[in-house]
Scaffold this motif. Structure first.
Motif, short mmCIF file in Angstrom:
data_model
loop_
_atom_site.label_atom_id
_atom_site.label_comp_id
_atom_site.label_asym_id
_atom_site.label_seq_id
_atom_site.Cartn_x
_atom_site.Cartn_y
_atom_site.Cartn_z
N PHE A 121 2.38 -20.39 2.90
CA PHE A 121 0.92 -20.41 2.92
C PHE A 121 0.36 -19.40 3.93
N LYS A 122 1.05 -19.27 5.05
CA LYS A 122 0.62 -18.31 6.07
C LYS A 122 0.70 -16.88 5.52
N GLU A 123 1.80 -16.58 4.83
CA GLU A 123 1.95 -15.24 4.28
C GLU A 123 0.93 -14.98 3.18
N LEU A 124 0.69 -15.98 2.34
CA LEU A 124 -0.28 -15.80 1.25
C LEU A 124 -1.68 -15.57 1.80
N SER A 125 -2.01 -16.25 2.89
CA SER A 125 -3.31 -16.06 3.53
C SER A 125 -3.46 -14.62 4.01
N ASN A 126 -2.42 -14.09 4.63
CA ASN A 126 -2.44 -12.69 5.07
C ASN A 126 -2.51 -11.73 3.88
N SER A 127 -1.81 -12.07 2.82
CA SER A 127 -1.80 -11.22 1.63
C SER A 127 -3.20 -11.11 1.02
N ARG A 128 -3.94 -12.22 1.01
CA ARG A 128 -5.30 -12.18 0.46
C ARG A 128 -6.20 -11.27 1.28
N LYS A 129 -5.97 -11.24 2.57
CA LYS A 129 -6.79 -10.38 3.44
C LYS A 129 -6.45 -8.91 3.23
N GLN A 130 -5.16 -8.60 3.01
CA GLN A 130 -4.77 -7.20 2.87
C GLN A 130 -4.85 -6.72 1.42
N GLY A 131 -4.91 -7.67 0.46
CA GLY A 131 -5.09 -7.29 -0.94
C GLY A 131 -3.82 -7.02 -1.71
N TYR A 132 -2.68 -7.35 -1.14
CA TYR A 132 -1.41 -7.17 -1.84
C TYR A 132 -0.34 -8.06 -1.20
N THR A 133 0.70 -8.35 -1.96
CA THR A 133 1.81 -9.16 -1.47
C THR A 133 3.03 -8.28 -1.25
N THR A 134 3.97 -8.77 -0.46
CA THR A 134 5.14 -7.97 -0.14
C THR A 134 6.43 -8.76 -0.34
N ASP A 135 7.50 -8.03 -0.48
CA ASP A 135 8.87 -8.57 -0.47
C ASP A 135 9.68 -7.61 0.39
N ILE A 136 9.93 -8.05 1.62
CA ILE A 136 10.70 -7.24 2.57
C ILE A 136 12.05 -7.92 2.77
N CYS A 137 13.01 -7.53 1.96
CA CYS A 137 14.37 -8.09 2.01
C CYS A 137 14.38 -9.61 1.80
N LEU A 164 4.17 0.51 3.49
CA LEU A 164 3.67 -0.65 2.75
C LEU A 164 2.16 -0.62 2.59
N ASN A 165 1.44 -0.20 3.60
CA ASN A 165 -0.02 -0.17 3.50
C ASN A 165 -0.48 0.85 2.45
N LYS A 166 0.18 2.00 2.41
CA LYS A 166 -0.15 3.01 1.40
C LYS A 166 0.13 2.47 0.01
N TRP A 167 1.33 1.92 -0.19
CA TRP A 167 1.69 1.35 -1.49
C TRP A 167 0.77 0.19 -1.84
N GLY A 168 0.45 -0.63 -0.84
CA GLY A 168 -0.41 -1.78 -1.09
C GLY A 168 -1.77 -1.38 -1.61
N ASN A 169 -2.34 -0.33 -1.01
CA ASN A 169 -3.64 0.15 -1.47
C ASN A 169 -3.55 0.71 -2.89
#
Length: 269
Positions: free
Chosen positions: A178-194, A232-237
């Motif tokens: 839930f913490k990660e999803l909350s951050n993902s909503r703020k940044q506009g994308y989700t991640t998978d880092i290993c 990640l920020n570039k790809w996320g955008n």
């Protein structure tokens, strides 16, 4: 429901997932289908060019595999579906902008299914094929779907299955998810880092249609050891812009993906 149709689908699914064990004995044992029924279904599918007999070193044992005809049939379906027709040029553009392989993924219950892929001009290509499945909580594509759900929905969806730790980085608790999803909503994308595997470095964003339902996710998939995490920020955008573009083509009416999070997820309804 028609038992023969059900058994046919089960046999096709088993063969697609168990190439090395796709013989009549194993099919009957795993699916608990009488040998005579399995024989009739399999050899009818062979006559229809849906299955092929695979050449092996086992002289007295025949193994089966899906034919290219089944692939052609599925391709015809995809070509007639507006989502895929609209998504393909967007995936292609995203791949060229990022220099990486891009995917379109749908949700099937508690899993994701990779349905479209555009391969970058690179010597290193992610080992994810169209038709492969994975879980929701450790993949960026799965988390793109979860990011558009409330906590109660996520709990109900995933409660029956404990999180499996694929790597030391895999999320294994609801609080962390839930913490990660909350951050993902703020940044506009989700991640998978290993998280899904030790080599993964991926980003994704949800695609939302005219009814404000998430119909798929779009992702950029690469390898952890090839990049600095600042990429990640570039790809996320890029992936956010691409997902929003496809959403608009599907009739999505909000100003951006952040607008969806604010108006839909934070409402009390």
């Amino acid at each position: 429901m028609n038992k023969t149709v059900i058994r046919t689908i089960e046999i096709l699914q088993y063969i697609s997932e168990n190439k090395d064990n796709a013989n009549i004995s194993e099919i009957c044992r795993k699916l608990m289908i009488p040998k005579s029924s399995a024989f009739d279904i399999i050899y009818t599918l062979i006559d229809l060019d849906i299955l092929n007999v695979r050449e092996t070193d086992h002289v007295n044992q025949k193994y089966f595999e899906l034919s290219t005809k089944l692939f052609q049939i599925s391709n015809k379906f995809l070509s007639q579906n507006d989502l895929f027709l609209l998504a393909y040029p967007i995936l292609e553009s995203l791949s060229k902008q990022s220099g990486e392989t891009t995917y379109l993924t749908i949700r099937d219950g508690k899993n994701i299914v990779y349905l479209l892929k555009f391969t970058a001009e690179s010597s290193l290509i992610p080992n994810i094929q169209v038709g492969d499945t994975n879980n929701l909580y450790s993949t960026c594509e799965g988390k793109a779907f979860l990011s558009c759900m409330r906590e109660l929905q996520i709990n109900e969806l995933l409660a029956a299955e404990p999180f499996e730790q694929n790597t030391k980085s895999t999320i294994t608790s609801y609080n962390d998810l839930f913490k990660e999803l909350s951050n993902s909503r703020k940044q506009g994308y989700t991640t998978d880092i290993c998280e899904s595997n030790d080599d993964a470095l991926c980003v994704a964003a949800p695609v939302i249609d005219v009814t404000n339902n998430v119909v798929c996710s779009i992702s950029i998939v690469s390898f952890y050891n090839r990049h600095d995490l600042t990429v990640l920020n570039k790809w996320g955008n890029l992936v956010n812009d691409s997902a929003f573009l496809l959403s608009k083509k599907l009739g999505y009416s909000f100003n951006d993906l952040y607008d969806f999070y604010n108006k839909m997820l934070e409402s009390k309804d």
